[in-house]
Scaffold this motif. Structure first.
Motif, mmCIF file in Angstrom:
data_model
loop_
_atom_site.group_PDB
_atom_site.id
_atom_site.type_symbol
_atom_site.label_atom_id
_atom_site.label_comp_id
_atom_site.label_asym_id
_atom_site.label_seq_id
_atom_site.Cartn_x
_atom_site.Cartn_y
_atom_site.Cartn_z
ATOM 1 N N VAL A 1 0.839 -1.206 0.000
ATOM 2 C CA VAL A 1 0.000 0.000 0.000
ATOM 3 C C VAL A 1 0.869 1.249 0.000
ATOM 4 O O VAL A 1 0.596 2.228 -0.714
ATOM 5 N N ALA A 2 1.939 1.234 0.792
ATOM 6 C CA ALA A 2 2.829 2.394 0.858
ATOM 7 C C ALA A 2 3.490 2.663 -0.490
ATOM 8 O O ALA A 2 3.585 3.819 -0.953
ATOM 9 N N LEU A 3 3.952 1.582 -1.130
ATOM 10 C CA LEU A 3 4.579 1.752 -2.445
ATOM 11 C C LEU A 3 3.568 2.266 -3.477
ATOM 12 O O LEU A 3 3.898 3.105 -4.329
ATOM 13 N N THR A 4 2.342 1.738 -3.401
ATOM 14 C CA THR A 4 1.306 2.176 -4.350
ATOM 15 C C THR A 4 0.991 3.659 -4.168
ATOM 16 O O THR A 4 0.909 4.428 -5.139
ATOM 17 N N LEU A 5 0.799 4.058 -2.903
ATOM 18 C CA LEU A 5 0.494 5.464 -2.630
ATOM 19 C C LEU A 5 1.655 6.376 -3.038
ATOM 20 O O LEU A 5 1.443 7.463 -3.595
ATOM 21 N N ALA A 6 2.882 5.929 -2.744
ATOM 22 C CA ALA A 6 4.036 6.734 -3.137
ATOM 23 C C ALA A 6 4.145 6.840 -4.659
ATOM 24 O O ALA A 6 4.482 7.898 -5.212
ATOM 25 N N GLY A 7 3.839 5.721 -5.341
ATOM 26 C CA GLY A 7 3.874 5.751 -6.805
ATOM 27 C C GLY A 7 2.832 6.706 -7.382
ATOM 28 O O GLY A 7 3.099 7.444 -8.336
ATOM 29 N N LEU A 8 1.611 6.689 -6.791
ATOM 30 C CA LEU A 8 0.570 7.615 -7.252
ATOM 31 C C LEU A 8 0.971 9.068 -7.013
ATOM 32 O O LEU A 8 0.729 9.945 -7.856
ATOM 33 N N ALA A 9 1.587 9.314 -5.849
ATOM 34 C CA ALA A 9 2.037 10.673 -5.550
ATOM 35 C C ALA A 9 3.118 11.132 -6.520
ATOM 36 O O ALA A 9 3.120 12.275 -6.996
ATOM 37 N N GLY A 10 4.062 10.217 -6.817
ATOM 38 C CA GLY A 10 5.102 10.558 -7.776
ATOM 39 C C GLY A 10 4.544 10.831 -9.157
ATOM 40 O O GLY A 10 4.962 11.769 -9.845
ATOM 41 N N ARG A 11 3.557 9.997 -9.547
ATOM 42 C CA ARG A 11 2.949 10.212 -10.865
ATOM 43 C C ARG A 11 2.186 11.537 -10.900
ATOM 44 O O ARG A 11 2.216 12.253 -11.895
ATOM 45 N N SER B 1 11.243 15.708 -10.147
ATOM 46 C CA SER B 1 10.180 16.072 -9.209
ATOM 47 C C SER B 1 9.350 14.851 -8.817
ATOM 48 O O SER B 1 9.010 14.659 -7.646
ATOM 49 N N ALA B 2 9.030 13.993 -9.806
ATOM 50 C CA ALA B 2 8.241 12.797 -9.513
ATOM 51 C C ALA B 2 9.007 11.853 -8.579
ATOM 52 O O ALA B 2 8.433 11.289 -7.631
ATOM 53 N N LEU B 3 10.306 11.696 -8.849
ATOM 54 C CA LEU B 3 11.103 10.812 -8.001
ATOM 55 C C LEU B 3 11.197 11.379 -6.587
ATOM 56 O O LEU B 3 11.116 10.633 -5.592
ATOM 57 N N SER B 4 11.365 12.710 -6.500
ATOM 58 C CA SER B 4 11.461 13.328 -5.182
ATOM 59 C C SER B 4 10.183 13.125 -4.387
ATOM 60 O O SER B 4 10.205 12.801 -3.193
ATOM 61 N N VAL B 5 9.030 13.315 -5.060
ATOM 62 C CA VAL B 5 7.742 13.131 -4.371
ATOM 63 C C VAL B 5 7.551 11.671 -3.982
ATOM 64 O O VAL B 5 7.016 11.355 -2.904
ATOM 65 N N PHE B 6 7.979 10.749 -4.866
ATOM 66 C CA PHE B 6 7.858 9.320 -4.550
ATOM 67 C C PHE B 6 8.649 8.974 -3.287
ATOM 68 O O PHE B 6 8.137 8.323 -2.364
ATOM 69 N N LEU B 7 9.912 9.440 -3.221
ATOM 70 C CA LEU B 7 10.736 9.152 -2.046
ATOM 71 C C LEU B 7 10.190 9.853 -0.809
ATOM 72 O O LEU B 7 10.216 9.293 0.307
#
Length: 603
Positions: A25-35, A301-307
């Motif tokens: 779930v954490a990875l999914t949410l982080a991926g959505l945020a990065g996207r 920016s996407a990678l930064s938001v993902f991390l």
């Protein structure tokens, strides 16, 4: 006891599964945020790219529109017409060469030249240079072919003689309705690239076949966005549009298609760097702008938001004590998003307001042009005010005297004499009514519609307004109708305005002349109604003739004229699809109004 031992290993398995689910779930949410962050950055790049494309398109159209009219003006030069009629006159060719050279220096064009119907250059502004166009055969050029077919041509290409690129304007040269040749103006638009090189992204301008002829990256010029077909390559070789350039394809590959014509591509450098490609078509010239924006910042920016999202969620699970801090960071992030959204909304609203202001300005310009024509009428009426006042004062004085006499005659019982006086009073009133009615008809605003107008009636109405001045200044007026009932396609009120202006100018010119003759001739010729107005004044000097129809140009003393009469008249006749010109004559001045015949006249 056996049951307890069997249940013990199940708890670590369930815990592992729970942690695995939470991690997923954490990875999914982080991926959505990065996207989401990447999409926002891409949207901002698209908006900036669209604005730059609009700016580049406006700059290009502004540059080219400055020269659209220039080829058409060459047919107004009598020496150009004479050279195309007498191509063997070398002295005349030298005069036209010098005129084109001077016009090129004043206008800022690269080259101006004249081509005959066989496609051979007769005169050119670069006649002094070794690479002079004089004598060159250019009929293979598309813009020359189009102009010879009666279609004003526009064409970008590399010069076959000079090797210099430019945009070519071509317009047919007509005399008395017959084409004599083509006027061509070449303009350098390469200077636009200097402003492009200062932009954040890279920009290219390509033709209908995808050949890039302007670019902020010099290595991309004369490359193709897609491989050329065999037929397209043959056409380019025939027209020699890009002369000796090989036109090899650019190594730019599409990685992902987005909406509304944008896509993600790889740059021609061969690197897999993500680049946003946006296209803006210019349908009027069959060109298209391509703007390339580097998306490396968007990916960062996407990678930064993902991390950041991963770290935030880890903190949520591991550091409960920092929950308040997490909420504040989240609130700050929402504020930034709101500020960016508000900024974009404000920018959109500003663009809409600018568009509204532009439309209002265009409407004001149209109204100002209409008011200028009306002001021309009022200026003519103002000049005729003294004659009109005298024309009305005479019958008013007679009316007062005869009305007093009628009263006395009635008191004395002389009814027959009183009736005679009243009949005369009625005639005077009718005369005054005709004059004021004609003035009111002349002064009213005319609409833009055209109809079949009897030319003789328009001349008579115009003459009525200057009749008093003709009589006072002892001018002999003569009208010759070589054809009966000539009908022109125009507006009667605006045609009368043109005629009154020409009559008034003729009367002003003959003020100091011994012989004063005002002659009007009407005839049909080449599907046109020709109205000739000639006077016996001092005539028009050669140096003045070329400036006659320029606004605010006048040879009258200060306070006697604004220099708008002939300019407004020429605009009115041109809107009818006709022509107002001054012709050289031995004595005095001669103006010709050429109007299209009405339908019943041409059948």
């Amino acid at each position: 006891m056996a049951t307890t031992q069997a249940a013990t290993p199940a708890w670590p398995v369930r815990r592992l599964a729970l942690w695995a689910l939470l991690l997923a779930v954490a990875l999914t949410l982080a991926g959505l945020a990065g996207r989401w962050a990447g999409d926002n950055a891409t949207a901002a790049a698209r908006l900036a790219g669209a604005q730059r494309l609009d700016s580049y398109a406006v700059s290009l159209e502004n540059l080219l529109s400055k020269y659209d009219f220039l080829p058409g003006t060459l047919e107004l030069n009598k020496d150009v017409i004479a050279l195309l009629q007498r191509p063997g006159d070398e002295a005349l060719r030298g005069e036209v060469n010098a005129y084109l050279e001077q016009l090129k220096q004043r206008s800022g064009a690269t080259t101006i030249y004249i081509v005959n119907l066989e496609g051979v250059t007769q005169a050119a502004s670069n006649w002094r240079l070794p690479e002079s166009f004089v004598g060159d055969y250019v009929a293979f050029r598309p813009y020359v072919r189009d102009a010879l077919r009666g279609i004003p041509g526009g064409f970008y290409g590399v010069g076959t003689t000079s090797g210099e690129p430019g945009y070519f304007f071509a317009h047919g040269i007509y005399h008395q309705g017959r084409m004599l040749g083509v006027a061509t103006v070449k303009v350098n638009i390469e200077k636009l690239e200097q402003s492009w090189e200062r932009g954040a992204g890279e920009v290219m301008l390509a033709d209908a076949r995808g050949v890039v002829f302007l670019s902020s990256v010099p290595e991309w010029k004369y490359r193709t966005l897609v491989p050329l077909t065999a037929a397209a390559r043959r056409e380019l070789e025939t027209s020699r549009q890009y002369f000796s350039h090989p036109l090899t394809p650019l190594d730019m590959r599409e990685l992902r298609q987005l909406d509304d014509g944008t896509s993600i591509v790889s740059l021609p450098s061969g690197l897999e760097a993500p680049t946003l490609s946006q296209t803006l078509a210019l349908p009027s010239r069959q060109w298209r702008f391509v703007y390339l924006s580097d998306l490396s910042a968007a990916r960062t920016s996407a990678l930064s938001v993902f991390l950041f999202a991963l770290l935030l969620q880890a903190l949520l699970f591991m550091l409960v004590v920092y929950a308040r801090q997490r909420r504040r960071v989240h609130a700050e992030l929402e504020i930034k998003v709101a500020e960016r959204t508000a900024s974009l909304r404000e920018m959109t609203q500003h663009l809409s307001e600018e568009n509204l202001v532009r439309r209002v300005a265009e409407e004001k310009l149209r109204r100002a042009q209409s008011e200028l024509v009306q002001a021309g009428k009022m200026a003519v009426l103002g000049q005729m005010a003294a004659g009109i006042t005298h024309e009305l004062n005479q019958p008013l004085t007679a009316l007062r005297t005869m009305s007093d006499n009628a009263q006395v005659l009635i008191e004395r019982g002389r009814m027959d004499d009183a009736k005679g006086n009243l009949a005369t009073i009625s005639q005077l009133v009718a005369r005054m009514g005709a004059l004021t009615g004609q003035l009111r008809q002349f002064a009213r605003k005319a609409d833009a519609s055209v109809s079949a107008v009897p030319v003789a009636a328009a001349i008579t109405s115009a003459l009525f307004l200057v009749e008093r001045r003709v009589e006072q200044e002892r001018v002999q007026f003569r009208m010759t109708m070589r054809e009966q009932q000539v009908l022109a396609l125009c507006d009667s009120n605006r045609l009368e305005q043109v005629l009154v202006n020409l009559f008034t100018n003729a009367l002003d010119a003959m003020a100091d002349s011994v012989e004063r003759h005002l002659t009007v001739t009407v005839e049909r010729k080449a599907q046109q109604a020709l109205i000739t107005v000639a006077d016996t004044g001092p005539g028009i000097p050669e140096q003045v003739r070329s400036h006659l129809f320029e606004p605010f140009f006048t040879t009258k003393p200060q306070g006697k004229g604004l220099g708008l009469g002939l300019a407004i008249s020429e605009q009115i006749v041109r809107e009818f699809g006709g022509e107002l010109r001054a012709e050289a004559v031995a004595v005095g001045a001669c103006f010709v109004i050429a109007l299209p015949l009405a339908q019943q006249e041409t059948t």
